[in-house]
Design an enzyme around this catalytic site. Structure first.
Site, PDB file in Angstrom:
ATOM      1  N   CYS A 100       0.850  -1.188   0.000  1.00 44.68           N
ATOM      2  CA  CYS A 100       0.000   0.000   0.000  1.00 44.68           C
ATOM      3  C   CYS A 100       0.889   1.242   0.000  1.00 44.68           C
ATOM      4  O   CYS A 100       1.805   1.351   0.827  1.00 44.68           O
ATOM      5  CB  CYS A 100      -0.894  -0.026   1.229  1.00 44.68           C
ATOM      6  SG  CYS A 100      -1.866   1.481   1.432  1.00 44.68           S
ATOM      7  N   CYS A 103       0.653   3.095   3.555  1.00 44.48           N
ATOM      8  CA  CYS A 103       1.158   2.607   4.847  1.00 44.48           C
ATOM      9  C   CYS A 103       2.154   1.460   4.743  1.00 44.48           C
ATOM     10  O   CYS A 103       2.649   0.994   5.771  1.00 44.48           O
ATOM     11  CB  CYS A 103      -0.012   2.166   5.715  1.00 44.48           C
ATOM     12  SG  CYS A 103      -0.799   0.650   5.149  1.00 44.48           S
ATOM     13  N   CYS A 148      -7.441  -0.627   2.052  1.00 48.20           N
ATOM     14  CA  CYS A 148      -6.366  -1.203   2.860  1.00 48.20           C
ATOM     15  C   CYS A 148      -6.845  -1.460   4.288  1.00 48.20           C
ATOM     16  O   CYS A 148      -7.452  -0.589   4.914  1.00 48.20           O
ATOM     17  CB  CYS A 148      -5.188  -0.232   2.858  1.00 48.20           C
ATOM     18  SG  CYS A 148      -3.867  -0.699   3.988  1.00 48.20           S
ATOM     19  N   CYS A 151      -4.633   1.170   6.765  1.00 42.43           N
ATOM     20  CA  CYS A 151      -4.787   2.634   6.787  1.00 42.43           C
ATOM     21  C   CYS A 151      -6.133   3.084   6.221  1.00 42.43           C
ATOM     22  O   CYS A 151      -6.434   4.276   6.230  1.00 42.43           O
ATOM     23  CB  CYS A 151      -3.631   3.312   6.029  1.00 42.43           C
ATOM     24  SG  CYS A 151      -3.715   3.153   4.231  1.00 42.43           S
ATOM     25  N   CYS A 171      -9.173  -4.604  -9.628  1.00 41.52           N
ATOM     26  CA  CYS A 171      -8.767  -3.537 -10.535  1.00 41.52           C
ATOM     27  C   CYS A 171      -8.190  -2.423  -9.661  1.00 41.52           C
ATOM     28  O   CYS A 171      -8.934  -1.710  -8.991  1.00 41.52           O
ATOM     29  CB  CYS A 171      -9.992  -3.061 -11.310  1.00 41.52           C
ATOM     30  SG  CYS A 171      -9.617  -1.832 -12.546  1.00 41.52           S
TER      31      CYS A 171
END
Ligand SMILES: [Zn+2]
Length: 184
Positions: A100, A103, A148, A151, A171
């Protein structure tokens, strides 16, 4: 090694590509997918710090703005969508792990990626526990949004037109990801 054992070993093992990189064959069964999910750490570059989804990262809007590029902020914190075909990660084929961009939580391995032809980095499964989902109605029909688990940053939408055996297509906006190649 007996010939039959050797053939079995070759069929199950990774295929060495022209560049010397190891390319795993695409999974055929859900068992293969579960193996990818269990073994993603094998693609992590040595020494990469791995945060846990159990330690949430909560920041103010201003702190996120300082931390992220405007494009990443728009996608991760405002549920924006990047223009198709703009992400260099769409063509990323090296072994490694996608984390991510907000984070650092590992979310996909390179073995979970496929070329969907949509112009967005696409994946048929995720690292277990990486994402949570919600339903959004931004366009006329409901879509499954995913974000996520650490975060809360928005990454993309998941559709049911992916390749077998999962049939899923995650996607993902490229600006919501950072790629860590297995070998520097
Ligand atoms: Zn995150």
């Amino acid at each position: 090694m007996k010939r039959r054992t050797l053939l079995k070993f070759l069929a199950a093992g990774p295929i060495f590509g022209a560049a010397g990189h190891v390319h795993a064959a695409p999974p055929k069964t859900m068992k293969d997918v579960e193996a990818l999910q269990a073994n993603w750490k094998a693609l992590l570059a040595p020494g990469t710090p791995v945060p846990s989804a159990a330690e949430p990262l909560k920041l103010s809007k201003d702190e996120w703005r300082k931390r992220l590029s405007p494009a990443s902020y728009n996608v991760l914190r405002e549920e924006g969508t990047e223009r198709a075909g703009t992400s260099p990660l769409d063509h990323e084929k090296r072994p490694g792990v996608f984390v991510c961009a907000g984070c650092g939580l590992p979310v996909f391995s390179s073995e979970m990626k496929f070329d969907s032809g949509t112009g967005w980095p696409s994946f048929f499964t995720t690292i277990p526990g990486a994402f949570q989902t919600s339903t959004d109605y931004k366009i006329l029909y409901p879509r499954t949004e995913y974000h996520c688990a650490r975060c809360g940053g928005h990454h993309g939408h998941v559709f049911d037109d992916g390749p077998p055996p999962t049939g899923k297509r995650y996607c993902n906006n490229g600006v919501a990801l950072k790629f860590i190649p297995q070998k520097a």
